[in-house]
Motif scaffolding. Sequence first.
Motif, PDB file in Angstrom:
ATOM      1  N   SER A 123       0.848  -1.187   0.000  1.00  0.00           N
ATOM      2  CA  SER A 123       0.000   0.000   0.000  1.00  0.00           C
ATOM      3  C   SER A 123       0.885   1.240   0.000  1.00  0.00           C
ATOM      4  CB  SER A 123      -0.869   0.037   1.259  1.00  0.00           C
ATOM      5  OG  SER A 123      -1.556  -1.184   1.440  1.00  0.00           O
ATOM      6  N   SER A 124       0.295   2.361  -0.410  1.00  0.00           N
ATOM      7  CA  SER A 124       1.014   3.635  -0.241  1.00  0.00           C
ATOM      8  C   SER A 124       0.299   4.412   0.857  1.00  0.00           C
ATOM      9  CB  SER A 124       1.085   4.404  -1.558  1.00  0.00           C
ATOM     10  OG  SER A 124      -0.193   4.737  -1.992  1.00  0.00           O
ATOM     11  N   ILE A 125       1.096   4.792   1.854  1.00  0.00           N
ATOM     12  CA  ILE A 125       0.553   5.317   3.103  1.00  0.00           C
ATOM     13  C   ILE A 125       1.136   6.683   3.389  1.00  0.00           C
ATOM     14  CG2 ILE A 125       0.356   4.881   5.604  1.00  0.00           C
ATOM     15  CD1 ILE A 125      -0.804   2.621   3.914  1.00  0.00           C
ATOM     16  N   SER A 126       0.297   7.642   3.752  1.00  0.00           N
ATOM     17  CA  SER A 126       0.797   8.918   4.263  1.00  0.00           C
ATOM     18  C   SER A 126       0.323   9.075   5.699  1.00  0.00           C
ATOM     19  CB  SER A 126       0.243  10.084   3.438  1.00  0.00           C
ATOM     20  OG  SER A 126       0.764  10.051   2.127  1.00  0.00           O
ATOM     21  N   PHE A 127       1.228   9.467   6.562  1.00  0.00           N
ATOM     22  CA  PHE A 127       0.868   9.772   7.948  1.00  0.00           C
ATOM     23  C   PHE A 127       0.801  11.284   8.105  1.00  0.00           C
ATOM     24  CE2 PHE A 127       2.895   5.643   8.244  1.00  0.00           C
ATOM     25  CZ  PHE A 127       2.205   4.993   9.241  1.00  0.00           C
ATOM     26  N   MET A 183       2.736   7.226  17.509  1.00  0.00           N
ATOM     27  CA  MET A 183       1.987   6.250  16.702  1.00  0.00           C
ATOM     28  C   MET A 183       2.511   6.213  15.269  1.00  0.00           C
ATOM     29  SD  MET A 183      -0.073   4.397  18.419  1.00  0.00           S
ATOM     30  CE  MET A 183      -1.476   3.742  17.478  1.00  0.00           C
ATOM     31  N   THR A 184       2.886   7.364  14.731  1.00  0.00           N
ATOM     32  CA  THR A 184       3.460   7.375  13.373  1.00  0.00           C
ATOM     33  C   THR A 184       4.773   6.599  13.361  1.00  0.00           C
ATOM     34  OG1 THR A 184       2.354   9.395  12.699  1.00  0.00           O
ATOM     35  CG2 THR A 184       4.420   8.880  11.567  1.00  0.00           C
ATOM     36  N   ARG A 185       5.576   6.799  14.403  1.00  0.00           N
ATOM     37  CA  ARG A 185       6.831   6.046  14.501  1.00  0.00           C
ATOM     38  C   ARG A 185       6.559   4.535  14.552  1.00  0.00           C
ATOM     39  NH1 ARG A 185      11.907   8.029  15.688  1.00  0.00           N
ATOM     40  NH2 ARG A 185      11.777  10.265  15.861  1.00  0.00           N
ATOM     41  N   ALA A 186       5.605   4.136  15.402  1.00  0.00           N
ATOM     42  CA  ALA A 186       5.367   2.704  15.625  1.00  0.00           C
ATOM     43  C   ALA A 186       4.738   2.040  14.396  1.00  0.00           C
ATOM     44  CB  ALA A 186       4.471   2.524  16.856  1.00  0.00           C
ATOM     45  N   GLY A 233       4.081  16.577   8.639  1.00  0.00           N
ATOM     46  CA  GLY A 233       3.801  17.281   9.888  1.00  0.00           C
ATOM     47  C   GLY A 233       3.813  18.774   9.655  1.00  0.00           C
ATOM     48  N   ARG A 234       3.352  19.496  10.663  1.00  0.00           N
ATOM     49  CA  ARG A 234       3.317  20.957  10.510  1.00  0.00           C
ATOM     50  C   ARG A 234       4.725  21.536  10.600  1.00  0.00           C
ATOM     51  NH1 ARG A 234      -0.061  21.918  16.121  1.00  0.00           N
ATOM     52  NH2 ARG A 234       1.287  20.637  17.423  1.00  0.00           N
ATOM     53  N   ASP A 235       5.679  20.743  11.121  1.00  0.00           N
ATOM     54  CA  ASP A 235       7.081  21.170  11.205  1.00  0.00           C
ATOM     55  C   ASP A 235       7.868  20.371  10.154  1.00  0.00           C
ATOM     56  OD1 ASP A 235       9.797  21.306  11.827  1.00  0.00           O
ATOM     57  OD2 ASP A 235       9.439  21.481  13.982  1.00  0.00           O
ATOM     58  N   ALA A 236       8.210  21.054   9.044  1.00  0.00           N
ATOM     59  CA  ALA A 236       8.824  20.348   7.903  1.00  0.00           C
ATOM     60  C   ALA A 236      10.160  19.704   8.273  1.00  0.00           C
ATOM     61  CB  ALA A 236       9.010  21.317   6.734  1.00  0.00           C
ATOM     62  N   ALA A 237      10.944  20.359   9.114  1.00  0.00           N
ATOM     63  CA  ALA A 237      12.259  19.807   9.482  1.00  0.00           C
ATOM     64  C   ALA A 237      12.073  18.530  10.298  1.00  0.00           C
ATOM     65  CB  ALA A 237      13.051  20.846  10.262  1.00  0.00           C
ATOM     66  N   LYS A 238      11.096  18.556  11.203  1.00  0.00           N
ATOM     67  CA  LYS A 238      10.809  17.376  12.033  1.00  0.00           C
ATOM     68  C   LYS A 238      10.324  16.214  11.149  1.00  0.00           C
ATOM     69  CE  LYS A 238       8.239  16.350  16.254  1.00  0.00           C
ATOM     70  NZ  LYS A 238       7.258  16.841  17.243  1.00  0.00           N
ATOM     71  N   ASP A 271      13.324  14.692   9.461  1.00  0.00           N
ATOM     72  CA  ASP A 271      14.102  13.886  10.423  1.00  0.00           C
ATOM     73  C   ASP A 271      13.435  12.531  10.649  1.00  0.00           C
ATOM     74  OD1 ASP A 271      15.916  15.874  10.680  1.00  0.00           O
ATOM     75  OD2 ASP A 271      15.218  16.586  12.637  1.00  0.00           O
ATOM     76  N   LEU A 272      12.105  12.550  10.809  1.00  0.00           N
ATOM     77  CA  LEU A 272      11.410  11.279  11.057  1.00  0.00           C
ATOM     78  C   LEU A 272      11.485  10.378   9.822  1.00  0.00           C
ATOM     79  CD1 LEU A 272       9.796   9.404  12.842  1.00  0.00           C
ATOM     80  CD2 LEU A 272       7.704  10.620  12.190  1.00  0.00           C
ATOM     81  N   ALA A 273      11.326  10.975   8.650  1.00  0.00           N
ATOM     82  CA  ALA A 273      11.436  10.183   7.408  1.00  0.00           C
ATOM     83  C   ALA A 273      12.800   9.505   7.349  1.00  0.00           C
ATOM     84  CB  ALA A 273      11.222  11.081   6.190  1.00  0.00           C
ATOM     85  N   THR A 274      13.835  10.248   7.669  1.00  0.00           N
ATOM     86  CA  THR A 274      15.197   9.686   7.636  1.00  0.00           C
ATOM     87  C   THR A 274      15.333   8.557   8.654  1.00  0.00           C
ATOM     88  OG1 THR A 274      16.026  11.843   6.996  1.00  0.00           O
ATOM     89  CG2 THR A 274      17.657  10.291   7.863  1.00  0.00           C
ATOM     90  N   ALA A 275      14.752   8.779   9.844  1.00  0.00           N
ATOM     91  CA  ALA A 275      14.852   7.762  10.899  1.00  0.00           C
ATOM     92  C   ALA A 275      14.110   6.480  10.507  1.00  0.00           C
ATOM     93  CB  ALA A 275      14.290   8.322  12.204  1.00  0.00           C
ATOM     94  N   LEU A 276      13.036   6.614   9.732  1.00  0.00           N
ATOM     95  CA  LEU A 276      12.238   5.435   9.382  1.00  0.00           C
ATOM     96  C   LEU A 276      12.841   4.645   8.219  1.00  0.00           C
ATOM     97  CD1 LEU A 276       8.570   6.775   9.771  1.00  0.00           C
ATOM     98  CD2 LEU A 276       9.662   4.993  11.149  1.00  0.00           C
ATOM     99  N   GLY A 277      13.678   5.274   7.425  1.00  0.00           N
ATOM    100  CA  GLY A 277      14.318   4.500   6.344  1.00  0.00           C
ATOM    101  C   GLY A 277      14.557   5.322   5.098  1.00  0.00           C
ATOM    102  N   ASP A 278      15.469   4.807   4.287  1.00  0.00           N
ATOM    103  CA  ASP A 278      15.924   5.520   3.087  1.00  0.00           C
ATOM    104  C   ASP A 278      14.801   5.888   2.125  1.00  0.00           C
ATOM    105  OD1 ASP A 278      18.380   5.096   4.040  1.00  0.00           O
ATOM    106  OD2 ASP A 278      18.919   3.443   2.669  1.00  0.00           O
ATOM    107  N   ARG A 279      13.822   4.981   2.030  1.00  0.00           N
ATOM    108  CA  ARG A 279      12.798   5.194   0.997  1.00  0.00           C
ATOM    109  C   ARG A 279      11.579   5.956   1.519  1.00  0.00           C
ATOM    110  NH1 ARG A 279      10.920   0.520  -0.268  1.00  0.00           N
ATOM    111  NH2 ARG A 279      12.177  -0.598   1.261  1.00  0.00           N
TER     112      ARG A 279
END
Length: 207
Positions: free
Chosen positions: A2-6, A12-15, A31-36, A39-47
Amino acid sequence: MSSISFIGLGGMTRAIGARAVEGGNAVEVIGRDAAKAKDLATALGDRVTAGTFGTVPAGDIVILAVPYASAVPVVAQYGDALAGKVIIDISNTFNADATGLVTPDGTSGAQEIAKAVPASAHVVKAFNTVFGHVLAQGHPLDVLFAGDDARAKASVSAFIESLGLRPLDAGGLETARWLEGTGLLMMGLARHGVGGFNFTLGVNLPG
Ligand SMILES: NC(=O)c1ccc[n+]([C@@H]2O[C@H](COP(=O)([O-])OP(=O)(O)OC[C@H]3O[C@@H](n4cnc5c(N)ncnc54)[C@H](OP(=O)(O)O)[C@@H]3O)[C@@H](O)[C@H]2O)c1
């Protein structure tokens, strides 16, 4: 897959996001904070990608992962950008001291969100009966869900299975109130009978 947007960048988004990546889904975090978000996208994985708040999400399924108090305002802000999307409402709607629900009798958070999204979008309630930190432990849990649109429910069910979890259809969107009540029940169990938050509710099929 599936293609998912949080929408929302919290626990909960992390988990769910980590399990979604493991399950081979395309994941975007917003998120409303683009930098955050980056960072979360990077933490969750390259893709994993970071989207722009308020614009059309990349995912066919949009997981609304903000507190209930922000949920209706956020979907109202998105407006037509959510047209045609399957929207998963994961919110718990109990009050600050977890003694009752903030929604009036006869409705639910999910039904209030459904009133605020474009007519072509479909709201499915899911994941509110699992704690984020328990999901992050990787166990094969039951995920109860409810909604009115059969195709939307089928896509949510397939997504849940891709996370290594068992989807259990609880009925139409009017059932969301009782799923939200189950969130309140879990708070009572955590504070009383179980005595902590490291547990899950599931369905046994004896025999
Ligand atoms: N935690 C659990 O175990 C659990 C279990 C089941 C269901 N839920 C439900 O899941 C949802 C998310 O919970 P969580 O634990 O992930 O919460 P959280 O860690 O507090 O994160 C909430 C996220 O929502 C964002 N947010 C809040 N108001 C917003 C707004 N007006 N516009 C844009 N973003 C907004 C916050 O943004 P900022 O980062 O900018 O502050 C934050 O990223 C809640 O509805 C909760 O009831 C939680």
